[in-house]
Design a protein around this motif. Structure first.
Motif, PDB file in Angstrom:
ATOM      1  N   MET A  80       3.474   2.246  -3.905  1.00 59.83           N
ATOM      2  CA  MET A  80       4.938   2.401  -3.932  1.00 59.83           C
ATOM      3  C   MET A  80       5.384   3.448  -2.915  1.00 59.83           C
ATOM      4  SD  MET A  80       6.212   0.237  -5.981  1.00 59.83           S
ATOM      5  CE  MET A  80       7.817   0.801  -6.395  1.00 59.83           C
ATOM      6  N   THR A  81       4.560   4.462  -2.687  1.00 59.91           N
ATOM      7  CA  THR A  81       4.908   5.506  -1.723  1.00 59.91           C
ATOM      8  C   THR A  81       4.730   5.020  -0.288  1.00 59.91           C
ATOM      9  OG1 THR A  81       4.191   7.180  -3.296  1.00 59.91           O
ATOM     10  CG2 THR A  81       4.455   7.878  -1.027  1.00 59.91           C
ATOM     11  N   THR A  82       3.624   4.338   0.004  1.00 61.13           N
ATOM     12  CA  THR A  82       3.347   3.944   1.387  1.00 61.13           C
ATOM     13  C   THR A  82       4.124   2.720   1.841  1.00 61.13           C
ATOM     14  OG1 THR A  82       1.414   2.662   0.684  1.00 61.13           O
ATOM     15  CG2 THR A  82       1.040   4.934   1.405  1.00 61.13           C
ATOM     16  N   LYS A  83       4.768   1.999   0.931  1.00 63.11           N
ATOM     17  CA  LYS A  83       5.518   0.823   1.378  1.00 63.11           C
ATOM     18  C   LYS A  83       6.774   1.212   2.173  1.00 63.11           C
ATOM     19  CE  LYS A  83       8.602  -0.369  -2.400  1.00 63.11           C
ATOM     20  NZ  LYS A  83       8.980  -1.400  -3.350  1.00 63.11           N
ATOM     21  N   ALA A  84       7.126   2.489   2.173  1.00 62.50           N
ATOM     22  CA  ALA A  84       8.270   2.958   2.959  1.00 62.50           C
ATOM     23  C   ALA A  84       7.999   2.891   4.457  1.00 62.50           C
ATOM     24  CB  ALA A  84       8.640   4.381   2.569  1.00 62.50           C
ATOM     25  N   VAL A  85       6.721   2.946   4.847  1.00 62.40           N
ATOM     26  CA  VAL A  85       6.351   2.898   6.265  1.00 62.40           C
ATOM     27  C   VAL A  85       5.811   1.498   6.553  1.00 62.40           C
ATOM     28  CG1 VAL A  85       4.893   3.893   8.065  1.00 62.40           C
ATOM     29  CG2 VAL A  85       5.823   5.351   6.276  1.00 62.40           C
ATOM     30  N   GLN A  86       6.539   0.732   7.343  1.00 62.08           N
ATOM     31  CA  GLN A  86       6.163  -0.660   7.593  1.00 62.08           C
ATOM     32  C   GLN A  86       4.908  -0.793   8.445  1.00 62.08           C
ATOM     33  OE1 GLN A  86       9.619  -2.535   9.209  1.00 62.08           O
ATOM     34  NE2 GLN A  86      10.667  -2.584   7.243  1.00 62.08           N
ATOM     35  N   SER A  87       4.552   0.226   9.191  1.00 63.27           N
ATOM     36  CA  SER A  87       3.369   0.141  10.044  1.00 63.27           C
ATOM     37  C   SER A  87       2.077   0.441   9.279  1.00 63.27           C
ATOM     38  CB  SER A  87       3.513   1.072  11.242  1.00 63.27           C
ATOM     39  OG  SER A  87       3.746   2.382  10.802  1.00 63.27           O
ATOM     40  N   ILE A  88       2.177   0.817   8.000  1.00 69.86           N
ATOM     41  CA  ILE A  88       0.980   0.958   7.161  1.00 69.86           C
ATOM     42  C   ILE A  88       0.689  -0.410   6.568  1.00 69.86           C
ATOM     43  CG2 ILE A  88       0.008   1.970   5.075  1.00 69.86           C
ATOM     44  CD1 ILE A  88       1.473   4.527   5.690  1.00 69.86           C
ATOM     45  N   GLU A  89      -0.460  -0.969   6.975  1.00 70.39           N
ATOM     46  CA  GLU A  89      -0.790  -2.331   6.566  1.00 70.39           C
ATOM     47  C   GLU A  89      -1.435  -2.395   5.188  1.00 70.39           C
ATOM     48  OE1 GLU A  89      -3.254  -3.485   9.840  1.00 70.39           O
ATOM     49  OE2 GLU A  89      -1.549  -4.254  10.965  1.00 70.39           O
ATOM     50  N   THR A  90      -2.474  -1.611   4.953  1.00 72.57           N
ATOM     51  CA  THR A  90      -3.184  -1.645   3.677  1.00 72.57           C
ATOM     52  C   THR A  90      -3.367  -0.231   3.145  1.00 72.57           C
ATOM     53  OG1 THR A  90      -5.335  -1.534   4.782  1.00 72.57           O
ATOM     54  CG2 THR A  90      -4.481  -3.723   4.280  1.00 72.57           C
ATOM     55  N   THR A  91      -3.454  -0.143   1.818  1.00 70.36           N
ATOM     56  CA  THR A  91      -3.659   1.134   1.155  1.00 70.36           C
ATOM     57  C   THR A  91      -4.727   0.947   0.084  1.00 70.36           C
ATOM     58  OG1 THR A  91      -1.339   1.696   1.486  1.00 70.36           O
ATOM     59  CG2 THR A  91      -2.524   2.990  -0.116  1.00 70.36           C
ATOM     60  N   THR A  92      -5.748   1.789   0.104  1.00 70.61           N
ATOM     61  CA  THR A  92      -6.771   1.769  -0.943  1.00 70.61           C
ATOM     62  C   THR A  92      -6.856   3.150  -1.571  1.00 70.61           C
ATOM     63  OG1 THR A  92      -8.499   2.260   0.665  1.00 70.61           O
ATOM     64  CG2 THR A  92      -8.145  -0.049   0.133  1.00 70.61           C
TER      65      THR A  92
END
Length: 149
Positions: A80-92
């Motif tokens: 939910m936090t990293t979806k603010a940055v569109q250039s972040i593709e995946t989060t683990t």
């Protein structure tokens, strides 16, 4: 001898402008790419803090008890936090130390894949590839208290 405002002088100004504008654009786009990477890094740090907080609080809920529940809540908080940055593709997300016994530090590690968007500057900022992995970690003490919802 030609006067100062002649056609030959104006042509030289255009050539000098074209020589000067190319490096300026390179510097500008390089700063834009670096800015995007630093924002993604800051958001990833914030996602790690949110993930460790969620892992501690969620671990005390009846539905999300134990390590698997803490990982589930931490992953949701980080995404939910990293979806603010569109250039972040995946989060683990990985969580260590979340247990029902308490009093141990809980560590959340967030890995985010940042996609470089400026082709010319991707080699400089992202190390020669199209993407770069940002890894950040946060630690909070559990303090042995379980929250009631």
């Amino acid at each position: 001898m030609m006067p100062a405002g002649s056609r030959a002088t104006r042509g030289a100004v255009y050539v000098e402008f074209m020589i000067a504008v190319v490096p300026l654009f390179m510097v500008f786009w390089g700063l834009m790419q670096l800015n995007g990477f630093l924002v993604a890094d800051l958001v990833t740090r914030h996602a790690a803090v949110n993930a460790v907080r969620a892992a501690i609080v969620c671990d005390s809920d009846e539905k999300t008890k134990g390590e698997s529940g803490a990982v589930e809540c931490a992953t949701e908080a980080a995404k939910m936090t990293t979806k603010a940055v569109q250039s972040i593709e995946t989060t683990t997300v990985t969580v260590r130390g979340a247990s029902e016994s308490g009093n141990a530090p809980v560590i959340a590690q967030v890995s985010a894949t940042y996609h470089c968007q400026v082709p010319l500057m991707a080699r400089v900022v992202c190390g020669g590839s199209d993407s770069r992995v940002i890894v950040r970690e946060a630690t909070l003490p559990n303090q042995g208290h379980y929250y009631k919802f």
